[in-house]
Design a protein around this motif. Structure first.
Motif, PDB file in Angstrom:
ATOM      1  N   ASN A 164       8.051  20.046  12.313  1.00  0.00           N
ATOM      2  CA  ASN A 164       8.828  20.851  11.377  1.00  0.00           C
ATOM      3  C   ASN A 164       8.883  20.195   9.983  1.00  0.00           C
ATOM      4  OD1 ASN A 164      10.471  18.696  11.955  1.00  0.00           O
ATOM      5  ND2 ASN A 164      12.330  19.908  12.231  1.00  0.00           N
ATOM      6  N   ARG A 165       8.052  19.204   9.759  1.00  0.00           N
ATOM      7  CA  ARG A 165       8.021  18.482   8.483  1.00  0.00           C
ATOM      8  C   ARG A 165       6.823  18.918   7.641  1.00  0.00           C
ATOM      9  NH1 ARG A 165      12.680  15.538   8.543  1.00  0.00           N
ATOM     10  NH2 ARG A 165      12.996  14.476  10.493  1.00  0.00           N
ATOM     11  N   ARG A 166       7.011  18.879   6.338  1.00  0.00           N
ATOM     12  CA  ARG A 166       5.912  19.142   5.405  1.00  0.00           C
ATOM     13  C   ARG A 166       5.356  17.808   4.934  1.00  0.00           C
ATOM     14  NH1 ARG A 166      10.086  22.839   3.406  1.00  0.00           N
ATOM     15  NH2 ARG A 166       9.391  24.960   3.685  1.00  0.00           N
ATOM     16  N   LYS A 167       4.042  17.705   4.864  1.00  0.00           N
ATOM     17  CA  LYS A 167       3.373  16.512   4.353  1.00  0.00           C
ATOM     18  C   LYS A 167       2.490  16.944   3.185  1.00  0.00           C
ATOM     19  CE  LYS A 167       4.780  13.478   7.405  1.00  0.00           C
ATOM     20  NZ  LYS A 167       5.384  12.209   7.096  1.00  0.00           N
ATOM     21  N   ILE A 168       2.506  16.125   2.120  1.00  0.00           N
ATOM     22  CA  ILE A 168       1.775  16.452   0.906  1.00  0.00           C
ATOM     23  C   ILE A 168       0.867  15.275   0.576  1.00  0.00           C
ATOM     24  CG2 ILE A 168       2.041  17.127  -1.513  1.00  0.00           C
ATOM     25  CD1 ILE A 168       5.133  17.487  -0.505  1.00  0.00           C
ATOM     26  N   LEU A 169      -0.384  15.563   0.260  1.00  0.00           N
ATOM     27  CA  LEU A 169      -1.308  14.491  -0.102  1.00  0.00           C
ATOM     28  C   LEU A 169      -0.916  13.890  -1.445  1.00  0.00           C
ATOM     29  CD1 LEU A 169      -4.769  16.006   0.887  1.00  0.00           C
ATOM     30  CD2 LEU A 169      -3.454  14.251   2.097  1.00  0.00           C
ATOM     31  N   PRO A 209      -0.096  22.238  -2.428  1.00  0.00           N
ATOM     32  CA  PRO A 209      -0.547  22.417  -1.038  1.00  0.00           C
ATOM     33  C   PRO A 209       0.123  21.397  -0.120  1.00  0.00           C
ATOM     34  CG  PRO A 209      -2.279  21.421  -2.379  1.00  0.00           C
ATOM     35  CD  PRO A 209      -1.138  21.717  -3.298  1.00  0.00           C
ATOM     36  N   HIS A 210       0.221  21.760   1.136  1.00  0.00           N
ATOM     37  CA  HIS A 210       0.850  20.865   2.109  1.00  0.00           C
ATOM     38  C   HIS A 210       0.319  21.201   3.493  1.00  0.00           C
ATOM     39  CE1 HIS A 210       3.118  24.504   2.810  1.00  0.00           C
ATOM     40  NE2 HIS A 210       3.632  23.956   3.896  1.00  0.00           N
ATOM     41  N   ARG A 211       0.725  20.392   4.449  1.00  0.00           N
ATOM     42  CA  ARG A 211       0.458  20.716   5.852  1.00  0.00           C
ATOM     43  C   ARG A 211       1.737  20.427   6.616  1.00  0.00           C
ATOM     44  NH1 ARG A 211      -1.362  16.750   9.822  1.00  0.00           N
ATOM     45  NH2 ARG A 211      -0.971  14.684   9.018  1.00  0.00           N
ATOM     46  N   ARG A 212       1.857  21.061   7.760  1.00  0.00           N
ATOM     47  CA  ARG A 212       3.044  20.854   8.596  1.00  0.00           C
ATOM     48  C   ARG A 212       2.710  19.896   9.728  1.00  0.00           C
ATOM     49  NH1 ARG A 212       7.873  23.180   8.047  1.00  0.00           N
ATOM     50  NH2 ARG A 212       7.987  24.901   6.606  1.00  0.00           N
ATOM     51  N   VAL A 213       3.634  18.986   9.958  1.00  0.00           N
ATOM     52  CA  VAL A 213       3.563  18.081  11.095  1.00  0.00           C
ATOM     53  C   VAL A 213       4.877  18.303  11.825  1.00  0.00           C
ATOM     54  CG1 VAL A 213       3.404  15.688  11.858  1.00  0.00           C
ATOM     55  CG2 VAL A 213       2.166  16.420   9.810  1.00  0.00           C
ATOM     56  N   LEU A 227       8.298  24.435  -5.087  1.00  0.00           N
ATOM     57  CA  LEU A 227       6.900  24.347  -5.538  1.00  0.00           C
ATOM     58  C   LEU A 227       5.943  24.555  -4.365  1.00  0.00           C
ATOM     59  CD1 LEU A 227       7.014  21.266  -7.974  1.00  0.00           C
ATOM     60  CD2 LEU A 227       6.822  23.686  -8.593  1.00  0.00           C
ATOM     61  N   ILE A 228       6.288  23.999  -3.226  1.00  0.00           N
ATOM     62  CA  ILE A 228       5.449  24.171  -2.031  1.00  0.00           C
ATOM     63  C   ILE A 228       5.484  25.636  -1.589  1.00  0.00           C
ATOM     64  CG2 ILE A 228       5.277  23.630   0.435  1.00  0.00           C
ATOM     65  CD1 ILE A 228       6.268  20.792  -0.293  1.00  0.00           C
ATOM     66  N   ASP A 229       6.692  26.203  -1.485  1.00  0.00           N
ATOM     67  CA  ASP A 229       6.836  27.585  -1.026  1.00  0.00           C
ATOM     68  C   ASP A 229       6.162  28.579  -1.973  1.00  0.00           C
ATOM     69  OD1 ASP A 229       8.216  26.683   1.174  1.00  0.00           O
ATOM     70  OD2 ASP A 229      10.211  27.150   0.356  1.00  0.00           O
ATOM     71  N   ASP A 230       6.133  28.243  -3.279  1.00  0.00           N
ATOM     72  CA  ASP A 230       5.479  29.108  -4.265  1.00  0.00           C
ATOM     73  C   ASP A 230       3.968  28.907  -4.315  1.00  0.00           C
ATOM     74  OD1 ASP A 230       7.972  30.094  -4.892  1.00  0.00           O
ATOM     75  OD2 ASP A 230       8.152  28.992  -6.796  1.00  0.00           O
ATOM     76  N   GLY A 231       3.443  27.979  -3.515  1.00  0.00           N
ATOM     77  CA  GLY A 231       2.003  27.748  -3.461  1.00  0.00           C
ATOM     78  C   GLY A 231       1.476  26.858  -4.576  1.00  0.00           C
ATOM     79  N   GLY A 234       0.823  -1.196   0.000  1.00  0.00           N
ATOM     80  CA  GLY A 234       0.000   0.000   0.000  1.00  0.00           C
ATOM     81  C   GLY A 234       0.858   1.247   0.000  1.00  0.00           C
ATOM     82  N   VAL A 235       0.288   2.319  -0.453  1.00  0.00           N
ATOM     83  CA  VAL A 235       0.974   3.606  -0.449  1.00  0.00           C
ATOM     84  C   VAL A 235       0.227   4.519   0.511  1.00  0.00           C
ATOM     85  CG1 VAL A 235       1.613   5.613  -1.829  1.00  0.00           C
ATOM     86  CG2 VAL A 235       1.739   3.339  -2.826  1.00  0.00           C
ATOM     87  N   VAL A 236       0.939   5.082   1.453  1.00  0.00           N
ATOM     88  CA  VAL A 236       0.333   6.011   2.397  1.00  0.00           C
ATOM     89  C   VAL A 236      -0.135   7.234   1.612  1.00  0.00           C
ATOM     90  CG1 VAL A 236       0.758   7.414   4.441  1.00  0.00           C
ATOM     91  CG2 VAL A 236       1.813   5.175   4.244  1.00  0.00           C
ATOM     92  N   PRO A 237      -1.363   7.689   1.816  1.00  0.00           N
ATOM     93  CA  PRO A 237      -1.885   8.788   1.005  1.00  0.00           C
ATOM     94  C   PRO A 237      -1.244  10.146   1.302  1.00  0.00           C
ATOM     95  CG  PRO A 237      -3.484   8.125   2.648  1.00  0.00           C
ATOM     96  CD  PRO A 237      -2.342   7.166   2.750  1.00  0.00           C
ATOM     97  N   GLU A 238      -0.350  10.203   2.267  1.00  0.00           N
ATOM     98  CA  GLU A 238       0.337  11.446   2.594  1.00  0.00           C
ATOM     99  C   GLU A 238       1.841  11.194   2.503  1.00  0.00           C
ATOM    100  OE1 GLU A 238      -1.170  14.742   5.534  1.00  0.00           O
ATOM    101  OE2 GLU A 238      -0.118  13.175   6.626  1.00  0.00           O
ATOM    102  N   LEU A 239       2.535  12.033   1.735  1.00  0.00           N
ATOM    103  CA  LEU A 239       3.946  11.807   1.440  1.00  0.00           C
ATOM    104  C   LEU A 239       4.840  12.829   2.116  1.00  0.00           C
ATOM    105  CD1 LEU A 239       3.553  11.332  -2.428  1.00  0.00           C
ATOM    106  CD2 LEU A 239       3.532   9.561  -0.668  1.00  0.00           C
ATOM    107  N   THR A 240       6.089  12.430   2.327  1.00  0.00           N
ATOM    108  CA  THR A 240       7.111  13.390   2.747  1.00  0.00           C
ATOM    109  C   THR A 240       7.568  14.141   1.499  1.00  0.00           C
ATOM    110  OG1 THR A 240       8.957  11.876   2.327  1.00  0.00           O
ATOM    111  CG2 THR A 240       7.920  11.782   4.526  1.00  0.00           C
ATOM    112  N   THR A 241       8.323  15.211   1.691  1.00  0.00           N
ATOM    113  CA  THR A 241       8.820  15.959   0.538  1.00  0.00           C
ATOM    114  C   THR A 241       9.742  15.090  -0.313  1.00  0.00           C
ATOM    115  OG1 THR A 241      10.561  16.909   1.926  1.00  0.00           O
ATOM    116  CG2 THR A 241       8.585  18.251   1.556  1.00  0.00           C
ATOM    117  N   GLN A 242      10.525  14.225   0.305  1.00  0.00           N
ATOM    118  CA  GLN A 242      11.416  13.354  -0.468  1.00  0.00           C
ATOM    119  C   GLN A 242      10.624  12.334  -1.278  1.00  0.00           C
ATOM    120  OE1 GLN A 242      14.990  13.642  -0.780  1.00  0.00           O
ATOM    121  NE2 GLN A 242      14.252  12.509  -2.558  1.00  0.00           N
TER     122      GLN A 242
END
Length: 155
Positions: free
Chosen positions: A117-122, A111-115, A104-108, A80-88
């Motif tokens: 100090n980490r960014r998570k991307i759907l 979209p992402h969320r912070r967990v 790309l995240i910083d330029d908007g 399975g693939v977790v539906p939320e990814l790390t930046t890497q």
């Protein structure tokens, strides 16, 4: 969102009988779109006695792909693939560098969320971006091809 489970079974190479049976099923499923699958065998777990289930094209293509590998004699593993990814993970999926993805995240753009100090991307957002980017690339390539034809450039 709950993390997707990973299917773990003993990894082994299929024998020739299994490979041939897989090829037969691949041929049945090829290009079928939606398919109704008849389940034959004893029922376990006390659930309803379903004899048929309709599977959407996505699942049919997946099953056909797995069985195609088995038909070629290849061992197969499914996870399975977790539906939320790390930046890497997202960068790897897009085949770009992690710093480029962070831009790309910083330029908007993504979209992402912070967990902490980490960014998570759907995963859906990453796949949507990938589809848009590929469509933009195709559009630009088509435009360049038309311009080359207009100028009589042989490519």
């Amino acid at each position: 969102m709950a993390p997707a489970s990973v299917i773990t079974r003993e990894l082994r190479v299929p024998d020739s009988v299994e490979a041939e049976a897989a090829q037969d099923v691949v041929e049945l499923l090829s290009g079928s779109g939606y398919a109704r699958i008849r389940v034959v065998g004893p029922r376990t777990g006390g659930g309803p006695d379903l004899d048929e289930v309709e599977l959407p094209p996505y699942i049919i293509d997946f099953v056909a792909g797995v069985l195609g590998e088995v038909a070629q004699g290849n061992a197969v593993t499914v996870g399975g693939v977790v539906p939320e990814l790390t930046t890497q993970q997202a960068a790897d999926l897009l085949r770009v560098s992690r710093p480029y993805l962070v831009k790309l995240i910083d330029d908007g753009v993504l979209p992402h969320r912070r967990v902490g100090n980490r960014r998570k991307i759907l995963l859906d957002d990453v796949l949507d971006y990938k589809r848009r980017d590929e469509a933009d690339r195709r559009r630009v390539l088509d435009e360049l091809t038309r311009e080359a034809e207009d100028l009589g450039i042989d490519y």
